[in-house]
Design a protein around this motif. Structure first.
Motif, PDB file in Angstrom:
ATOM      1  N   LEU A 128       0.843  -1.192   0.000  1.00 62.75           N
ATOM      2  CA  LEU A 128       0.000   0.000   0.000  1.00 62.75           C
ATOM      3  C   LEU A 128       0.875   1.238   0.000  1.00 62.75           C
ATOM      4  O   LEU A 128       1.879   1.297   0.723  1.00 62.75           O
ATOM      5  CB  LEU A 128      -0.904   0.024   1.232  1.00 62.75           C
ATOM      6  N   SER A 129       0.472   2.242  -0.787  1.00 68.51           N
ATOM      7  CA  SER A 129       1.221   3.494  -0.860  1.00 68.51           C
ATOM      8  C   SER A 129       0.277   4.669  -0.639  1.00 68.51           C
ATOM      9  O   SER A 129      -0.771   4.765  -1.280  1.00 68.51           O
ATOM     10  CB  SER A 129       1.910   3.632  -2.225  1.00 68.51           C
ATOM     11  N   ASP A 130       0.670   5.542   0.267  1.00 67.53           N
ATOM     12  CA  ASP A 130      -0.064   6.773   0.560  1.00 67.53           C
ATOM     13  C   ASP A 130       0.596   7.892  -0.232  1.00 67.53           C
ATOM     14  O   ASP A 130       1.643   8.408   0.158  1.00 67.53           O
ATOM     15  CB  ASP A 130      -0.019   7.051   2.066  1.00 67.53           C
ATOM     16  N   GLY A 131      -0.010   8.250  -1.360  1.00 65.85           N
ATOM     17  CA  GLY A 131       0.589   9.263  -2.229  1.00 65.85           C
ATOM     18  C   GLY A 131       0.307  10.683  -1.814  1.00 65.85           C
ATOM     19  O   GLY A 131       0.737  11.622  -2.472  1.00 65.85           O
ATOM     20  N   ASP A 132      -0.416  10.860  -0.701  1.00 63.86           N
ATOM     21  CA  ASP A 132      -0.881  12.181  -0.281  1.00 63.86           C
ATOM     22  C   ASP A 132       0.185  13.049   0.376  1.00 63.86           C
ATOM     23  O   ASP A 132      -0.009  14.249   0.504  1.00 63.86           O
ATOM     24  CB  ASP A 132      -2.020  12.021   0.727  1.00 63.86           C
ATOM     25  N   MET A 133       1.271  12.438   0.846  1.00 60.92           N
ATOM     26  CA  MET A 133       2.173  13.240   1.667  1.00 60.92           C
ATOM     27  C   MET A 133       3.585  12.690   1.653  1.00 60.92           C
ATOM     28  O   MET A 133       3.816  11.519   1.359  1.00 60.92           O
ATOM     29  CB  MET A 133       1.666  13.286   3.112  1.00 60.92           C
ATOM     30  N   ALA A 134       4.522  13.578   1.974  1.00 54.91           N
ATOM     31  CA  ALA A 134       5.896  13.168   2.205  1.00 54.91           C
ATOM     32  C   ALA A 134       6.013  12.591   3.608  1.00 54.91           C
ATOM     33  O   ALA A 134       5.207  12.895   4.489  1.00 54.91           O
ATOM     34  CB  ALA A 134       6.834  14.365   2.052  1.00 54.91           C
ATOM     35  N   ALA A 135       7.012  11.767   3.843  1.00 59.20           N
ATOM     36  CA  ALA A 135       7.214  11.195   5.175  1.00 59.20           C
ATOM     37  C   ALA A 135       7.438  12.286   6.211  1.00 59.20           C
ATOM     38  O   ALA A 135       7.000  12.171   7.356  1.00 59.20           O
ATOM     39  CB  ALA A 135       8.401  10.232   5.151  1.00 59.20           C
ATOM     40  N   SER A 136       8.112  13.366   5.823  1.00 60.53           N
ATOM     41  CA  SER A 136       8.429  14.446   6.763  1.00 60.53           C
ATOM     42  C   SER A 136       7.221  15.287   7.137  1.00 60.53           C
ATOM     43  O   SER A 136       7.317  16.156   8.015  1.00 60.53           O
ATOM     44  CB  SER A 136       9.515  15.343   6.173  1.00 60.53           C
ATOM     45  N   ASN A 168      14.935   8.791  13.084  1.00 60.42           N
ATOM     46  CA  ASN A 168      14.550  10.144  12.676  1.00 60.42           C
ATOM     47  C   ASN A 168      14.809  10.352  11.192  1.00 60.42           C
ATOM     48  O   ASN A 168      15.164  11.440  10.750  1.00 60.42           O
ATOM     49  CB  ASN A 168      15.273  11.208  13.515  1.00 60.42           C
ATOM     50  N   SER A 169      14.599   9.290  10.407  1.00 59.64           N
ATOM     51  CA  SER A 169      14.799   9.387   8.965  1.00 59.64           C
ATOM     52  C   SER A 169      13.734  10.238   8.283  1.00 59.64           C
ATOM     53  O   SER A 169      13.940  10.699   7.156  1.00 59.64           O
ATOM     54  CB  SER A 169      14.798   7.989   8.346  1.00 59.64           C
ATOM     55  N   ALA A 170      12.601  10.458   8.945  1.00 61.66           N
ATOM     56  CA  ALA A 170      11.513  11.202   8.328  1.00 61.66           C
ATOM     57  C   ALA A 170      11.552  12.693   8.644  1.00 61.66           C
ATOM     58  O   ALA A 170      10.548  13.388   8.495  1.00 61.66           O
ATOM     59  CB  ALA A 170      10.172  10.616   8.763  1.00 61.66           C
ATOM     60  N   GLN A 171      12.692  13.198   9.073  1.00 62.60           N
ATOM     61  CA  GLN A 171      12.831  14.629   9.316  1.00 62.60           C
ATOM     62  C   GLN A 171      12.809  15.399   7.993  1.00 62.60           C
ATOM     63  O   GLN A 171      13.183  14.875   6.942  1.00 62.60           O
ATOM     64  CB  GLN A 171      14.147  14.911  10.034  1.00 62.60           C
ATOM     65  N   PRO A 172      12.378  16.667   8.016  1.00 64.12           N
ATOM     66  CA  PRO A 172      12.540  17.499   6.816  1.00 64.12           C
ATOM     67  C   PRO A 172      14.001  17.518   6.376  1.00 64.12           C
ATOM     68  O   PRO A 172      14.898  17.493   7.223  1.00 64.12           O
ATOM     69  CB  PRO A 172      12.078  18.886   7.294  1.00 64.12           C
ATOM     70  N   TRP A 173      14.231  17.563   5.092  1.00 64.93           N
ATOM     71  CA  TRP A 173      15.586  17.382   4.585  1.00 64.93           C
ATOM     72  C   TRP A 173      16.542  18.491   5.005  1.00 64.93           C
ATOM     73  O   TRP A 173      17.758  18.294   5.024  1.00 64.93           O
ATOM     74  CB  TRP A 173      15.557  17.261   3.062  1.00 64.93           C
ATOM     75  N   GLU A 174      16.004  19.656   5.341  1.00 63.51           N
ATOM     76  CA  GLU A 174      16.912  20.728   5.788  1.00 63.51           C
ATOM     77  C   GLU A 174      17.330  20.534   7.242  1.00 63.51           C
ATOM     78  O   GLU A 174      18.176  21.271   7.759  1.00 63.51           O
ATOM     79  CB  GLU A 174      16.249  22.096   5.618  1.00 63.51           C
ATOM     80  N   SER A 175      16.754  19.534   7.902  1.00 62.71           N
ATOM     81  CA  SER A 175      17.108  19.236   9.294  1.00 62.71           C
ATOM     82  C   SER A 175      18.220  18.190   9.338  1.00 62.71           C
ATOM     83  O   SER A 175      18.732  17.751   8.313  1.00 62.71           O
ATOM     84  CB  SER A 175      15.881  18.728  10.044  1.00 62.71           C
ATOM     85  N   TYR A 185      12.739   7.686  -0.842  1.00 63.36           N
ATOM     86  CA  TYR A 185      14.196   7.699  -0.777  1.00 63.36           C
ATOM     87  C   TYR A 185      14.717   9.134  -0.795  1.00 63.36           C
ATOM     88  O   TYR A 185      13.995  10.072  -1.139  1.00 63.36           O
ATOM     89  CB  TYR A 185      14.790   6.914  -1.961  1.00 63.36           C
ATOM     90  N   PHE A 186      15.952   9.295  -0.426  1.00 63.13           N
ATOM     91  CA  PHE A 186      16.588  10.611  -0.482  1.00 63.13           C
ATOM     92  C   PHE A 186      16.929  10.919  -1.944  1.00 63.13           C
ATOM     93  O   PHE A 186      18.070  10.818  -2.383  1.00 63.13           O
ATOM     94  CB  PHE A 186      17.845  10.635   0.395  1.00 63.13           C
ATOM     95  N   ASP A 187      15.907  11.282  -2.691  1.00 63.43           N
ATOM     96  CA  ASP A 187      16.011  11.442  -4.135  1.00 63.43           C
ATOM     97  C   ASP A 187      15.396  12.783  -4.507  1.00 63.43           C
ATOM     98  O   ASP A 187      14.224  13.029  -4.223  1.00 63.43           O
ATOM     99  CB  ASP A 187      15.268  10.282  -4.819  1.00 63.43           C
ATOM    100  N   TYR A 188      16.179  13.639  -5.155  1.00 63.27           N
ATOM    101  CA  TYR A 188      15.664  14.956  -5.545  1.00 63.27           C
ATOM    102  C   TYR A 188      14.871  14.891  -6.851  1.00 63.27           C
ATOM    103  O   TYR A 188      14.343  15.900  -7.307  1.00 63.27           O
ATOM    104  CB  TYR A 188      16.815  15.962  -5.671  1.00 63.27           C
ATOM    105  N   GLY A 189      14.803  13.707  -7.458  1.00 63.32           N
ATOM    106  CA  GLY A 189      13.955  13.532  -8.624  1.00 63.32           C
ATOM    107  C   GLY A 189      12.601  13.038  -8.178  1.00 63.32           C
ATOM    108  O   GLY A 189      11.942  13.653  -7.345  1.00 63.32           O
TER     109      GLY A 189
END
Length: 420
Positions: free
Chosen positions: A35-43, A320-327, A377-381
């Motif tokens: 199952l995939s929740d496409g509504d939101m980012a993990a952060s 804490n992998s789901a932190q905003p990427w600037e954190s 994933y940590f992917d900017y694409g």
């Protein structure tokens, strides 16, 4: 001298062969459901920024086994939610039907941020009945099962669903031909300002465990049957076991002797708690249930799995992998623990993974392999999700070996289930 060079060469060749892996996926069973929740980012759980992608919606994916390059993958749009404890899907033992609850509904495309992902998404109400007999072409029907269904579990043809609907916090459905419910038994749990956030069948089918998150309690309920032998209701059996932190998902060991539950500690390292339920008391009012072991685990263990033989546990460590990427973002991982008959677990090893927010983990049918969901994933694409795999090396000291290949999944992959 020649003999030494030959011996050294053979040793190096042997070492290279041991290190090399085939880019295949080993996992026994008929298939994997994701199952995939496409509504939101993990952060979004931290900052409320959904970071939606155009055209990306909630989805169910079905991967037939064994996996082969170029094979057709089954997929269907289906509203589902990562909010909860990955108890959002169940698969019938014959592998023909899957059932998915809609804990929260999808937001409109115009919604970019929310204050609280746990409360601000639209209310859910649906149970999706998915025919997966043809895994390449799953088909879906839906029925309403109450406000914000929270957990689903299945044993044989009997399905249990908890929800936030007053006086119907627990429902039992008997599933008949075509995967459709033939009986709908609403059961009031009489909860006060609290929710039944998890429900689990005991393997023998006469008891269930219910988690009440707000009171930090794990209750045992016993089935009461009508003259025809069908379950008419469930009644509390004994006083509840208490946790100290935030109870997450739970699972009975294969022999039913222990109930293991994740105890999260608000971002700190958590615990796996082993509970021994007294199911033989003559008077249900006097049945005492004991916490018999508490084992420290990593932070953010929102999912774990017990091996089919009951000797091992694997945990998915969100950390804490789901932190905003600037954190400051940490590494997620998987841990392997051995499990004794008395409920004491011993950590064997931790294994880092590259993905963000692993929220679901399962053993395969044989217990020889493990699959873990990756939210993204940590992917900017394209911030797709995935499913990664480990091989279980059994023996005196078991271990895990990361498999080389993985499955790409739609963004927000949060639940994986074995199709037996």
């Amino acid at each position: 001298m020649k003999r030494m060079r030959l011996t050294l060469g053979m040793a190096l060749l042997s070492a290279s062969a041991a290190i090399a892996q085939k880019p295949t996926i080993e996992f026994s069973g008929r298939g994997i459901l994701a199952l995939s929740d496409g509504d939101m980012a993990a952060s979004a759980v931290v900052d409320g920024k959904l970071m939606k992608e155009v055209g990306v919606k909630d989805a169910l994916s079905v991967y037939p086994l064994p996996l082969k390059l170029g094979q057709e993958i089954g997929s269907t749009a289906l509203s589902n939610s990562a909010i909860g404890w990955s108890r959002t899907a169940a698969v019938m033992s014959d592998g023909r039907y899957a059932f998915v609850i809609e804990t929260r509904a999808q937001t409109t495309d115009s919604v970019k941020t929310v204050k609280n992902v746990a409360t601000d998404f639209p209310a859910g109400s649906n149970l999706y009945i998915v025919d997966i007999s043809n895994m390449a072409k799953p088909s879906t029907r839906r029925v309403s099962v109450g406000k914000n269904p929270l957990a689903v579990d299945m044993l044989g043809s009997n399905m249990l669903i908890t929800s936030e609907e007053t006086a119907k916090e627990l429902r039992m459905f008997e599933i008949g031909a075509g995967g459709l419910p033939t009986r709908n038994v609403p059961i009031a749990l009489n909860l006060q300002n609290a929710r039944a956030t998890d429900v689990t069948w005991h393997p023998e089918g006469e008891f269930i465990a219910i988690t009440v998150e707000e009171t930090k309690e794990i209750w045992l309920y016993k089935a009461k049957r009508n003259p025809q032998g069908k379950i008419a209701t469930f009644e509390a059996f004994g006083t509840p076991a208490k946790l100290t932190g935030k109870p997450g998902p739970g699972s009975f060991t294969p022999d039913g002797s222990l109930f293991i539950v994740s105890d999260l500690k608000d971002g700190a390292a958590g615990e796996l708690v082993a509970i021994q339920f007294n199911t033989t008391a003559a008077d249900p009012k006097t049945a005492e249930h004991k916490v018999v072991a508490q084992t420290p685990v990593a932070a953010g263990v929102e999912s774990f799995a017990i091996s089919p033989d009951g000797t091992m546990i694997v945990t998915a460590n969100k950390a804490n992998s789901a932190q905003p990427w600037e954190s400051s973002v940490g590494k997620a991982g998987v841990s392997l623990l051995s499990l004794a008959k008395d409920g004491k677990a011993t950590k064997v090893a931790d294994y880092e993974i590259e993905g963000i927010a692993p929220e679901s983990i399962i053993f395969d049918k044989s217990g020889d392999n493990v699959a873990v969901s990756i939210f993204e994933y940590f992917d900017y694409g394209r911030r797709d999700g995935g499913v990664e795999f480990f091989k279980v090396n059994k023996g005196g000291t078991p271990s895990l070996t990361k498999q080389m290949a993985k499955i790409s999944a739609p963004k927000g992959c949060h639940t994986v289930k074995l199709i037996p």
